[in-house]
Design an enzyme around this catalytic site. Structure first.
Site, PDB file in Angstrom:
ATOM      1  N   GLY A 206       0.814  -1.217   0.000  1.00  0.00           N
ATOM      2  CA  GLY A 206       0.000   0.000   0.000  1.00  0.00           C
ATOM      3  C   GLY A 206       0.842   1.259   0.000  1.00  0.00           C
ATOM      4  N   SER A 207       2.082   1.152   0.365  1.00  0.00           N
ATOM      5  CA  SER A 207       2.965   2.326   0.360  1.00  0.00           C
ATOM      6  C   SER A 207       3.633   2.511  -0.997  1.00  0.00           C
ATOM      7  CB  SER A 207       4.020   2.185   1.467  1.00  0.00           C
ATOM      8  OG  SER A 207       3.377   2.251   2.712  1.00  0.00           O
ATOM      9  N   SER A 262       6.625   4.324   4.513  1.00  0.00           N
ATOM     10  CA  SER A 262       6.281   3.112   5.262  1.00  0.00           C
ATOM     11  C   SER A 262       5.457   3.500   6.476  1.00  0.00           C
ATOM     12  CB  SER A 262       7.549   2.376   5.709  1.00  0.00           C
ATOM     13  OG  SER A 262       7.200   1.275   6.512  1.00  0.00           O
ATOM     14  N   LYS A 263       4.255   2.987   6.538  1.00  0.00           N
ATOM     15  CA  LYS A 263       3.392   3.305   7.681  1.00  0.00           C
ATOM     16  C   LYS A 263       4.088   2.921   8.989  1.00  0.00           C
ATOM     17  CE  LYS A 263      -1.086   2.292   9.693  1.00  0.00           C
ATOM     18  NZ  LYS A 263      -2.401   1.687   9.552  1.00  0.00           N
ATOM     19  N   THR A 264       4.610   1.712   9.008  1.00  0.00           N
ATOM     20  CA  THR A 264       5.198   1.198  10.257  1.00  0.00           C
ATOM     21  C   THR A 264       6.663   1.606  10.420  1.00  0.00           C
ATOM     22  OG1 THR A 264       5.791  -0.780   9.031  1.00  0.00           O
ATOM     23  CG2 THR A 264       3.729  -0.847  10.274  1.00  0.00           C
ATOM     24  N   PHE A 265       7.296   1.898   9.338  1.00  0.00           N
ATOM     25  CA  PHE A 265       8.744   2.139   9.278  1.00  0.00           C
ATOM     26  C   PHE A 265       9.512   0.939   9.833  1.00  0.00           C
ATOM     27  CE2 PHE A 265      12.478   4.812   8.763  1.00  0.00           C
ATOM     28  CZ  PHE A 265      12.073   5.613   7.714  1.00  0.00           C
ATOM     29  N   THR A 266       8.964  -0.238   9.631  1.00  0.00           N
ATOM     30  CA  THR A 266       9.662  -1.459  10.053  1.00  0.00           C
ATOM     31  C   THR A 266       9.653  -2.501   8.927  1.00  0.00           C
ATOM     32  OG1 THR A 266       7.621  -2.383  10.950  1.00  0.00           O
ATOM     33  CG2 THR A 266       9.042  -1.220  12.509  1.00  0.00           C
ATOM     34  N   THR A 267       8.890  -2.262   7.871  1.00  0.00           N
ATOM     35  CA  THR A 267       8.776  -3.271   6.816  1.00  0.00           C
ATOM     36  C   THR A 267      10.167  -3.573   6.253  1.00  0.00           C
ATOM     37  OG1 THR A 267       6.566  -2.523   6.297  1.00  0.00           O
ATOM     38  CG2 THR A 267       7.665  -3.798   4.585  1.00  0.00           C
ATOM     39  N   GLU A 269      11.560  -5.014   3.632  1.00  0.00           N
ATOM     40  CA  GLU A 269      11.961  -4.643   2.273  1.00  0.00           C
ATOM     41  C   GLU A 269      12.283  -3.151   2.192  1.00  0.00           C
ATOM     42  OE1 GLU A 269       9.338  -6.430   3.144  1.00  0.00           O
ATOM     43  OE2 GLU A 269       8.739  -7.872   1.598  1.00  0.00           O
ATOM     44  N   GLY A 325      -2.865   0.638   5.123  1.00  0.00           N
ATOM     45  CA  GLY A 325      -1.823   0.765   4.095  1.00  0.00           C
ATOM     46  C   GLY A 325      -2.399   0.841   2.693  1.00  0.00           C
ATOM     47  N   ARG A 326      -3.295  -0.089   2.358  1.00  0.00           N
ATOM     48  CA  ARG A 326      -3.821  -0.134   0.979  1.00  0.00           C
ATOM     49  C   ARG A 326      -4.828   0.986   0.708  1.00  0.00           C
ATOM     50  NH1 ARG A 326      -5.051  -4.282   4.125  1.00  0.00           N
ATOM     51  NH2 ARG A 326      -7.200  -4.824   4.630  1.00  0.00           N
ATOM     52  N   GLN A 408      -4.572  -5.210  -4.865  1.00  0.00           N
ATOM     53  CA  GLN A 408      -4.211  -5.200  -3.440  1.00  0.00           C
ATOM     54  C   GLN A 408      -5.384  -4.729  -2.582  1.00  0.00           C
ATOM     55  OE1 GLN A 408      -1.939  -2.230  -1.495  1.00  0.00           O
ATOM     56  NE2 GLN A 408      -1.227  -3.597   0.093  1.00  0.00           N
ATOM     57  N   GLU A 412      -6.379  -7.996  -0.466  1.00  0.00           N
ATOM     58  CA  GLU A 412      -5.895  -7.933   0.920  1.00  0.00           C
ATOM     59  C   GLU A 412      -7.063  -7.623   1.859  1.00  0.00           C
ATOM     60  OE1 GLU A 412      -1.562  -6.852   1.972  1.00  0.00           O
ATOM     61  OE2 GLU A 412      -2.667  -5.074   2.571  1.00  0.00           O
ATOM     62  N   HIS A 443      -5.317  -9.016 -27.125  1.00  0.00           N
ATOM     63  CA  HIS A 443      -4.384  -9.832 -27.915  1.00  0.00           C
ATOM     64  C   HIS A 443      -3.610 -10.778 -27.024  1.00  0.00           C
ATOM     65  CE1 HIS A 443      -5.198  -7.506 -31.525  1.00  0.00           C
ATOM     66  NE2 HIS A 443      -5.387  -6.514 -30.679  1.00  0.00           N
ATOM     67  N   LYS A 568       6.082 -13.648   6.547  1.00  0.00           N
ATOM     68  CA  LYS A 568       7.116 -12.732   7.047  1.00  0.00           C
ATOM     69  C   LYS A 568       7.911 -13.409   8.158  1.00  0.00           C
ATOM     70  CE  LYS A 568       4.661  -8.316   6.501  1.00  0.00           C
ATOM     71  NZ  LYS A 568       4.048  -7.221   7.248  1.00  0.00           N
TER      72      LYS A 568
HETATM   73  O1  F6P Z   1       1.936  -6.525   2.652  1.00  0.00           O
HETATM   74  C1  F6P Z   1       1.436  -6.232   3.889  1.00  0.00           C
HETATM   75  C2  F6P Z   1       1.499  -4.788   4.262  1.00  0.00           C
HETATM   76  O2  F6P Z   1       1.300  -4.718   5.630  1.00  0.00           O
HETATM   77  C3  F6P Z   1       0.489  -3.920   3.515  1.00  0.00           C
HETATM   78  O3  F6P Z   1      -0.758  -3.944   4.065  1.00  0.00           O
HETATM   79  C4  F6P Z   1       1.147  -2.590   3.579  1.00  0.00           C
HETATM   80  O4  F6P Z   1       0.588  -1.729   2.663  1.00  0.00           O
HETATM   81  C5  F6P Z   1       2.569  -2.979   3.267  1.00  0.00           C
HETATM   82  O5  F6P Z   1       2.747  -4.193   3.944  1.00  0.00           O
HETATM   83  C6  F6P Z   1       3.623  -1.970   3.637  1.00  0.00           C
HETATM   84  O6  F6P Z   1       3.624  -1.634   4.988  1.00  0.00           O
HETATM   85  P1  F6P Z   1       4.338  -0.350   5.511  1.00  0.00           P
HETATM   86  O7  F6P Z   1       3.685   0.844   4.909  1.00  0.00           O
HETATM   87  O8  F6P Z   1       4.190  -0.370   6.996  1.00  0.00           O
HETATM   88  O9  F6P Z   1       5.796  -0.414   5.116  1.00  0.00           O
END
Ligand code: F6P
Length: 608
Positions: A206-207, A262-267, A269, A325-326, A408, A412, A443, A568
């Site tokens: 979602g970010s 990043s909403k959580t700033f922990t993701t 990736e 997020g989404r 998504q 989701e 096509h 995860k």
């Molecule tokens: O893929 C799961 C998820 O939690 C989504 O819902 C979210 O949009 C994405 O990861 C990114 O999360 P964040 O914004 O915290 O980095």
């Protein structure tokens, strides 16, 4: 609801209060195992009252639709239904320059009546009001669901925990406006004094998907494109180092701003990519504090996390736990990259398009309410007619990322197996969403849509092109050429082609089976004036609310996403193992033999 011994007789057991092993048994439908667990519990617990199932499928309204789907609708075809002009007129609905045509659904007046009754039974309109007024409907995370507040007008009021969140929303929007103007005007320059003209937005899920969809939609909109000038916006989502290469190719770090979203700033990736991008900047310009302060900003609800990473507090643009997020593209998540690239005015127009649909959604009667109609027909197609997927075909290349974003939003949200009360559903919910712009899709996979599986389709078209071209010598403009397909495909899917029609065309008998089309394949068409920032906002909100309507009818919590957690956690275990094996020569342990083997092959680098 509460599970207990008494409920065994009813055939339904609520799982929320059971021990994990018994909950598992409920999910698997293992009644025998469950009995054993429950009898062990019996001795120590007082018998709890039996609870009735709250599933929507147990209602008379649901049963009436089931009967209609199996007894009435199979007796007719879309082709026959289309012959009824009065019916068709009721299935063409218009609001704020959006024309919704759902005449090519396997549905008639009775279907709609039954769906409206189901919506009443499911308290749909109360649920919508609850959502937009800030009730904490995301019960598993104890959160309100207020993406609509992100596009509320300044004078609106939405209270959460005693706070008018609209004031906070506009506070952040004002800061983003000021910051984006500062950067765009050249007052804010890079660490070496150069103008910032490139933006790399680093986020995933979602970010990423929402901002990328809007970016693609605006890229060729004449007003937004003019505002963009010589600026470039790129996205870095995948933790794949190849994506780093693709996102930074030909970019000059001295002229680039990296936006960590990043909403959580922990993701994981995003954090890995944030470190990589910080290195990319410091490698080119040195590791002075001004490199991060002039070249890195963040959009996050974890302001502390962003600060700890080294981003200046004034360069962190916040949002709130009630933004999923989404559903976050209207927050700082979309506002920062899109305002930097296209100017804040473009972003405001996008918000006002979404706001127009929000107001309509919250107030229009069901039979005129576009997202409600789209959602109810989704429920009809998935739960009653049994279609598992839905394809989306925007007839403009500028909406190339819309299907991925809506994929998504929808999957989701409604990819669930229990209701909001924790009760296992006994009917189909959620759908597999996919799609491609037309005519490219024609096509590619349209062969299957016409002759293989039945997949309800959404066609999205526009009266005008973002880039009108009219070549001499062609019978119609390039846009009309495109749109001829937008009109032809739904009728081809609906009407098909009979053996007799083939015969009348002189098709030899042996070829006729190969050339007949069964037809009766449902679709809906959305026709709008032109794709611009405002209509992009409208489309976003239409589809967000469509998903909410389906979830409300099915009684799901469409706003949590526990399903992404297990993978995860396992990735963390694997990551630790790779590190131990690569750098400390430790054996791979703790995995099943297949995974152990695969990991060993990977670590050895030799697949032969
Ligand atoms: O893929 C799961 C998820 O939690 C989504 O819902 C979210 O949009 C994405 O990861 C990114 O999360 P964040 O914004 O915290 O980095």
């Amino acid at each position: 609801f509460v599970g207990g011994v008494g409920v065994l007789n009813s055939g339904f057991v609520g799982s929320a209060s059971l021990k994990p092993e018994s909950r598992h048994a409920v999910l698997e439908g293992k009644r025998v195992g469950l009995r054993m667990v429950l009898s062990a519990e019996k001795a120590s617990s007082v018998e709890e009252p039996k609870k009735e199932s709250k599933l929507i499928s147990r209602t008379a309204e649901w049963a009436a639709l089931k009967k209609h789907a199996t007894e009435d609708i199979p007796l007719t075809s879309i082709k026959e239904l289309l012959a009824d002009e009065e019916r068709n007129n009721e299935m063409l609905v218009n609001y704020d320059d959006i024309f919704l045509d759902f005449t090519r659904q396997r549905a008639n007046r009775k279907t709609l009546d039954l769906l409206f009754k189901l919506a009443e039974k499911a308290n749909l309109q109360e649920k919508i009001s609850g959502m937009v007024s800030g009730e904490k409907i995301n019960i598993t995370e104890d959160r309100a669901v207020l993406h609509t507040a992100l596009r509320a007008a300044k004078d609106e009021k939405v209270m959460v925990d005693g706070v008018n969140v609209v004031v906070e929303v506009h506070g952040v929007l004002d800061r983003i406006k000021q910051f984006s103007e500062f950067v765009r005007s050249g007052e804010h320059v890079g660490a070496t004094g150069k103008r910032i003209v490139n933006f790399v937005a680093c986020g995933i899920g979602g970010s990423y998907l929402g901002p990328d969809f809007v970016h693609e939609a605006l890229k060729t909109d004449p007003i937004a494109a003019e505002a963009a000038g010589d600026r470039h916006l790129r996205f870095l989502a995948n933790v794949d180092p190849v994506d780093v290469k693709r996102a930074t190719m030909e970019l000059e770090p001295e002229e680039t701003m990296v936006i960590i979203i990043s909403k959580t700033f922990t993701t994981r990736e995003t954090m890995v990519n944030a470190i990589t991008m910080r290195d990319w900047l410091t490698h080119a310009m040195g590791d002075g504090a001004e490199v991060v302060s002039q070249h890195m900003v963040a959009c996050s609800s974890n302001v502390e996390g962003a600060k700890e990473f080294g981003i200046n507090e004034e360069n962190v643009f916040g949002f709130w736990d009630w933004v999923g997020g989404r559903y976050s593209v209207c927050s700082a998540v979309g506002a920062v990259p899109l305002s930097l690239q296209y100017g804040f005015d473009s972003f405001e127009r996008f918000l006002s398009g979404a706001r127009s649909i929000d107001r309509h959604f919250a107030s229009a009667p069901m039979e005129k309410n576009l997202p409600i109609l789209m959602g109810l027909l989704g429920v009809w197609n998935i739960s009653h007619l049994g279609f598992k997927t839905r394809a989306m075909h925007p007839y403009t290349e500028a909406l190339v990322k819309l299907p991925a974003h809506i994929q998504q939003v929808d999957m989701e949200s409604n990819g669930k197996h229990v209701t909001v009360h924790g009760e296992e559903v006994d009917f189909e919910v959620g759908e597999i969403d996919w799609g491609e712009p037309g005519t490219n899709g024609q096509h590619s996979f349209f062969q299957l849509l016409h002759m293989g599986q039945v997949v309800p389709c959404d066609f999205i078209g526009f009266c005008e092109s973002q880039n009108p071209i009219c070549e001499d010598g062609l019978p119609v403009s390039n846009h009309d050429e495109l749109m001829a397909n937008f009109f032809a495909q739904p009728d081809a899917l609906a009407n098909g082609k009979t053996a007799q029609e083939c015969r009348d065309e002189g098709v030899p008998e042996w070829l006729i089976p190969h050339k007949t089309f069964s037809g009766n394949r449902p679709s809906m068409s959305i026709l709008m004036k032109v794709l611009d920032a405002y209509t992009t906002g409208q489309l976003l909100a239409l589809y967000e609310h469509r998903t909410a309507v389906e979830g409300f009818i099915w009684d799901l919590n469409s706003f949590d996403q526990w399903g992404v957690e297990l993978g995860k956690t396992l990735a963390t275990t694997v990551r630790k193992q790779i590190s131990k094996s690569r750098y400390h020569n430790e054996d791979v342990t703790g995995f099943n033999s297949a995974t152990t083997k695969l990991l060993n092959v990977y670590l050895s680098g030799s697949v032969g």
